[in-house]
Enzyme design. Sequence first.
Site, PDB file in Angstrom:
ATOM      1  N   GLY A  84       0.791  -1.222   0.000  1.00  0.00           N
ATOM      2  CA  GLY A  84       0.000   0.000   0.000  1.00  0.00           C
ATOM      3  C   GLY A  84       0.825   1.275   0.000  1.00  0.00           C
TER       4      GLY A  84
ATOM      5  CG  ASN B 179      -9.070  -8.631  12.891  1.00  0.00           C
ATOM      6  OD1 ASN B 179      -8.040  -9.217  13.217  1.00  0.00           O
ATOM      7  ND2 ASN B 179      -9.507  -8.596  11.642  1.00  0.00           N
TER       8      ASN B 179
ATOM      9  CG  HIS C 246      21.337  29.120  12.521  1.00  0.00           C
ATOM     10  ND1 HIS C 246      21.706  28.872  11.219  1.00  0.00           N
ATOM     11  CD2 HIS C 246      21.132  30.457  12.607  1.00  0.00           C
ATOM     12  CE1 HIS C 246      21.728  30.010  10.541  1.00  0.00           C
ATOM     13  NE2 HIS C 246      21.390  30.984  11.360  1.00  0.00           N
TER      14      HIS C 246
END
Length: 394
Positions: free
Chosen positions: A9, A161, A309
């Site tokens: 997928g 499940n 930074h």
Amino acid sequence: MYAVLLAAGEGTRIRPLSSDVPKPMLPVADRPIVAHTADTAVEAGVDKLVVVVGYEGDAVRDYFGDSYRGVPVDYAVQRERAGTADAVAAARDHLTAEPFAVLNGDNLYDPDAIAHLFEVGPAVGAVRVDDPTNYGVLETADETVTGIVEKPDEPPSTLANAGVYVFPAQARNWLEVPASERGEREITDVLARVIEADTVRPVVLDRWLDVGRPWELLAANEWKLDELEPRLEGTVSDDAVVRGPVVVESGASVDAGVVLEGPVLIRSGASVGPNAYVRGATLVGEDAHVGHAVEVKNSVLMQGATVGHLSYVGDSVLGRDVNFGAGTTVANLRHDDEPVEHTVKGERVSTGRRKFGVVAGPEVKTGIDSSLAPGLALSANATTDPGEVVDRDR
């Protein structure tokens, strides 16, 4: 026992992170998600891995090669990606007349429970949930599974499940199930056929995570980074401070004045500092760079990402080769203290997290002093102007 790993997928719910890589190949600690799935199967004693690939499948092939941790690896191609049963059907020619396991390549599983599941199969893995109405829920009797009901208004149990199965060998012949109402061939219909023909055991997993959305990738890294054994193999300045479980891989560098508070993983080729502060469950990926006086908290910086930074990045996921200009600030908290929302497939949904920053797709670039709102999604190659306040997805 062969194990079929479903890794075909794209992962539309985790976009834009899957713009150039299949979701199972997104990083969790020091390896892709699907490698953790493979580790679980190998440790449970499988004889072969059959990896089902599709979207950007070469990335999966390049990672595993012909064997993984001494276990042979075969590949099957799911061409239309028409559901989970369709994915397993693509692997059918690689299966023998033996039981076989099916695992989702974008899930993390409790290894001990998977080993037990392999022992007692036919079996299905499950997790106990407080609200089962959003899951496929197991019906059970006398320690066997008697059925599965999708998103029931009145759940027959609290066992959801978990998408991991051990099927008998004859299930190879039961994979051609009809399409469901959503137009996909579902592995749960195969499970229903197995339940009719055999005794199926429920195996409860103590821990399980479906990595479907960006904040779940953060949760996956929080889980797996916490399991790493501390080690400092790279170059760490004597003037740096290391607290808690921290890994600095060989080839990484940590400059003077840096503070690392684990769990933190600095991967090979990455550099941090000087005077940076990296904390929480943070992954600094290969060849990523955290600049001078930057703070990064509970975030994932994928390969080649740079935070310039004087910047702050919190509770965020930065894709490959993102470049945050100096002074970029990520907001990760709403003023009303409600859970942050994020866009998934065009809809704003709650992340369930009080703190959540931005999700930046590959090669995003921000101008200096950009300010980014909580829950923001920046698509691949998106840019911001210097000094811009961004409060809508781009």
